[in-house]
Motif scaffolding. Structure first.
Motif, PDB file in Angstrom:
ATOM      1  N   THR A  19       0.832  -1.207   0.000  1.00  0.00           N
ATOM      2  CA  THR A  19       0.000   0.000   0.000  1.00  0.00           C
ATOM      3  C   THR A  19       0.865   1.254   0.000  1.00  0.00           C
ATOM      4  N   LYS A  20       1.918   1.267   0.789  1.00  0.00           N
ATOM      5  CA  LYS A  20       2.822   2.419   0.840  1.00  0.00           C
ATOM      6  C   LYS A  20       3.472   2.656  -0.512  1.00  0.00           C
ATOM      7  N   LEU A  21       3.992   1.594  -1.129  1.00  0.00           N
ATOM      8  CA  LEU A  21       4.625   1.734  -2.440  1.00  0.00           C
ATOM      9  C   LEU A  21       3.619   2.196  -3.485  1.00  0.00           C
ATOM     10  N   SER A  22       2.427   1.624  -3.460  1.00  0.00           N
ATOM     11  CA  SER A  22       1.399   1.967  -4.448  1.00  0.00           C
ATOM     12  C   SER A  22       1.068   3.448  -4.412  1.00  0.00           C
ATOM     13  N   ARG A  23       0.780   3.949  -3.238  1.00  0.00           N
ATOM     14  CA  ARG A  23       0.370   5.343  -3.129  1.00  0.00           C
ATOM     15  C   ARG A  23       1.481   6.302  -3.550  1.00  0.00           C
ATOM     16  N   GLY A  24       2.702   5.964  -3.211  1.00  0.00           N
ATOM     17  CA  GLY A  24       3.812   6.812  -3.634  1.00  0.00           C
ATOM     18  C   GLY A  24       3.989   6.817  -5.145  1.00  0.00           C
ATOM     19  N   LEU A  25       3.853   5.658  -5.768  1.00  0.00           N
ATOM     20  CA  LEU A  25       3.996   5.574  -7.220  1.00  0.00           C
ATOM     21  C   LEU A  25       2.829   6.236  -7.939  1.00  0.00           C
ATOM     22  N   PHE A  26       1.619   6.110  -7.394  1.00  0.00           N
ATOM     23  CA  PHE A  26       0.478   6.818  -7.991  1.00  0.00           C
ATOM     24  C   PHE A  26       0.745   8.320  -8.030  1.00  0.00           C
ATOM     25  N   GLU A  27       1.242   8.871  -6.946  1.00  0.00           N
ATOM     26  CA  GLU A  27       1.505  10.308  -6.871  1.00  0.00           C
ATOM     27  C   GLU A  27       2.578  10.724  -7.884  1.00  0.00           C
ATOM     28  N   ARG A  28       3.642   9.958  -7.956  1.00  0.00           N
ATOM     29  CA  ARG A  28       4.723  10.292  -8.888  1.00  0.00           C
ATOM     30  C   ARG A  28       4.251  10.223 -10.333  1.00  0.00           C
ATOM     31  N   ALA A  29       3.545   9.163 -10.670  1.00  0.00           N
ATOM     32  CA  ALA A  29       3.080   9.001 -12.042  1.00  0.00           C
ATOM     33  C   ALA A  29       2.082  10.089 -12.419  1.00  0.00           C
ATOM     34  N   ALA A  30       1.152  10.387 -11.543  1.00  0.00           N
ATOM     35  CA  ALA A  30       0.153  11.420 -11.825  1.00  0.00           C
ATOM     36  C   ALA A  30       0.822  12.779 -12.006  1.00  0.00           C
ATOM     37  N   ALA A  31       1.806  13.087 -11.164  1.00  0.00           N
ATOM     38  CA  ALA A  31       2.512  14.360 -11.279  1.00  0.00           C
ATOM     39  C   ALA A  31       3.262  14.474 -12.590  1.00  0.00           C
ATOM     40  N   ASP A  32       3.617  13.334 -13.172  1.00  0.00           N
ATOM     41  CA  ASP A  32       4.363  13.320 -14.433  1.00  0.00           C
ATOM     42  C   ASP A  32       3.436  13.247 -15.649  1.00  0.00           C
ATOM     43  N   PRO A  80      -5.428 -18.218 -13.873  1.00  0.00           N
ATOM     44  CA  PRO A  80      -6.335 -17.229 -14.461  1.00  0.00           C
ATOM     45  C   PRO A  80      -5.959 -15.812 -14.031  1.00  0.00           C
ATOM     46  N   LEU A  81      -6.032 -14.883 -14.981  1.00  0.00           N
ATOM     47  CA  LEU A  81      -5.608 -13.505 -14.742  1.00  0.00           C
ATOM     48  C   LEU A  81      -6.767 -12.543 -14.939  1.00  0.00           C
ATOM     49  N   ASN A  82      -6.714 -11.445 -14.212  1.00  0.00           N
ATOM     50  CA  ASN A  82      -7.699 -10.381 -14.334  1.00  0.00           C
ATOM     51  C   ASN A  82      -7.034  -9.105 -14.825  1.00  0.00           C
ATOM     52  N   LEU A  83      -7.710  -8.409 -15.717  1.00  0.00           N
ATOM     53  CA  LEU A  83      -7.247  -7.102 -16.169  1.00  0.00           C
ATOM     54  C   LEU A  83      -7.842  -6.043 -15.254  1.00  0.00           C
ATOM     55  N   ILE A  84      -6.988  -5.159 -14.730  1.00  0.00           N
ATOM     56  CA  ILE A  84      -7.440  -4.096 -13.837  1.00  0.00           C
ATOM     57  C   ILE A  84      -6.943  -2.756 -14.368  1.00  0.00           C
ATOM     58  N   VAL A  85      -7.688  -1.696 -14.098  1.00  0.00           N
ATOM     59  CA  VAL A  85      -7.311  -0.360 -14.560  1.00  0.00           C
ATOM     60  C   VAL A  85      -7.541   0.645 -13.438  1.00  0.00           C
ATOM     61  N   LYS A  86      -6.730   1.714 -13.453  1.00  0.00           N
ATOM     62  CA  LYS A  86      -6.895   2.787 -12.468  1.00  0.00           C
ATOM     63  C   LYS A  86      -6.623   4.122 -13.145  1.00  0.00           C
ATOM     64  N   SER A  87      -7.600   4.995 -13.116  1.00  0.00           N
ATOM     65  CA  SER A  87      -7.436   6.326 -13.679  1.00  0.00           C
ATOM     66  C   SER A  87      -6.780   7.247 -12.657  1.00  0.00           C
ATOM     67  N   LEU A  88      -5.767   7.985 -13.097  1.00  0.00           N
ATOM     68  CA  LEU A  88      -5.130   9.000 -12.267  1.00  0.00           C
ATOM     69  C   LEU A  88      -5.571  10.400 -12.662  1.00  0.00           C
ATOM     70  N   ASP A  89      -6.413  10.489 -13.668  1.00  0.00           N
ATOM     71  CA  ASP A  89      -6.849  11.761 -14.233  1.00  0.00           C
ATOM     72  C   ASP A  89      -8.353  11.912 -14.039  1.00  0.00           C
ATOM     73  N   PRO A  90      -8.801  12.958 -13.333  1.00  0.00           N
ATOM     74  CA  PRO A  90     -10.240  13.141 -13.124  1.00  0.00           C
ATOM     75  C   PRO A  90     -11.039  13.250 -14.421  1.00  0.00           C
ATOM     76  N   GLN A  93     -12.909   6.258 -14.798  1.00  0.00           N
ATOM     77  CA  GLN A  93     -12.371   4.904 -14.666  1.00  0.00           C
ATOM     78  C   GLN A  93     -13.410   3.838 -15.014  1.00  0.00           C
ATOM     79  N   ASP A  94     -14.653   4.061 -14.618  1.00  0.00           N
ATOM     80  CA  ASP A  94     -15.700   3.062 -14.839  1.00  0.00           C
ATOM     81  C   ASP A  94     -16.175   3.018 -16.282  1.00  0.00           C
TER      82      ASP A  94
END
Length: 308
Positions: free
Chosen positions: A90-103, A278-288, A292-293
């Motif tokens: 969770t810590k790594l995820s949130r930090g990477l989300f912030e960095r990627a969104a800022a970029d 079996p694999l699942n495809l997941i997506v997350k929008s960083l842009d308002p 995402q849905d």
């Protein structure tokens, strides 16, 4: 992201996700540092001098009818076995989300297994897009002409022939989002070190990428990507591509995962309960501005992820 960091991350990944690609740090160097779309967003956590967690997003470029956008692919999420869980992921995820969104990264795409999907959906607000569909197609009985196959090596990737083969594969009309396979991106993707080896198949209207594998004692071709040449006006029948791939690898059948807006592939769809992983495809929008849905992917195949 220095060489020592790559070495430590490689050691952790090889210990937890054994794979020939992690034989040395050359794979992560290629994946994280040589990508034509930019350096990976990667982070790790050490505990008492031991590397215990790692996670990364690899930049990609997608496009839809409005034009290109910065995306990234989520991979290499790992926590060392036997270490007390302390919310590392969770810590790594949130930090990477912030960095990627800022970029300027607008969407993260990922592939998760059955066990890891619920936590990321519930705790980190990913959307479960779908269970990744898998098709097993027998080698078509029809003959195939007009197709040329080549096993990928450095000489081919550096050749004018590769440029001719790869040029024009990013022109098909897109309605939803689709990963862009420019010449530079395809060259980089096919240069992956320590991997299974790729083959390129060039037909009159399509270019396919494949590899050879086996399922138990049965040799099997794996169709990784199908790319229309130019701007198609109708959906293609994929049987010639399947025949070319199976003929080249001398296999009785071919495995394909995902879907392609421009190519129709017929085969047997195994029940998910019978799939080894079996694999699942997941997506997350960083842009308002990207709902995402409502986000739709035109095409998603093995080469768009890190399975091979």
């Amino acid at each position: 992201m220095d060489r020592e960091g790559l070495r430590l991350d490689t050691e952790l990944l090889d210990a937890e996700l054994p794979d020939p690609r992690f034989a040395d740090e050359s794979y992560l160097e290629w994946l994280y540092l040589r990508n034509p779309h930019g350096t990976a967003y990667a982070d790790s956590i050490d505990d008492d001098g031991l590397r215990v967690a790692h996670y990364a997003f690899v930049p990609q470029q997608y496009r839809n009818e409005a034009g290109p956008a910065r995306f990234a692919f989520s991979l290499n999420a790992v926590t060392r076995s036997g270490i007390q869980r302390k919310g590392y992921f969770t810590k790594l995820s949130r930090g990477l989300f912030e960095r990627a969104a800022a970029d300027g990264v607008r969407v993260i795409v990922g592939v998760s297994n059955e066990n890891s999907t619920p936590p990321v959906v519930e705790k980190l607000d990913w959307r479960l897009y779908c269970g990744l569909p898998v098709v097993v197609a027998a080698r078509p009985l029809r003959g195939v002409s007009g197709w040329r196959s080549v096993d990928v090596d450095d000489a081919y990737l550096d050749s004018a022939r590769f440029v001719d083969d790869a040029d024009g594969l990013d022109h098909a009309e897109a309605h939803g989002w689709t990963n862009r396979y420019t010449v530079d991106h395809l060259r980089w993707r096919l240069a992956s070190p320590n991997g299974p080896g790729f083959s390129v198949h060039v037909g009159p209207d399509l270019v396919a990428v494949s590899t050879r594998s086996s399922f138990g004692p049965v040799p099997m071709a794996v169709l990784l990507k199908i790319l229309p040449r130019g701007r198609p006006s109708a959906v293609f029948d994929g049987r010639d591509a399947l025949a070319a791939v199976c003929r080249h690898h001398r296999t009785p059948a071919c495995v394909y995962a995902g879907w392609n807006r421009w190519v129709r592939l017929r085969g047997i769809t195994p029940p998910r309960r019978l799939l080894p992983a079996p694999l699942n495809l997941i997506v997350k929008s960083l842009d308002p501005e990207i709902d995402q849905d409502a986000l739709v992917l035109d095409t998603f195949e093995f080469l768009d992820m890190d399975a091979y």
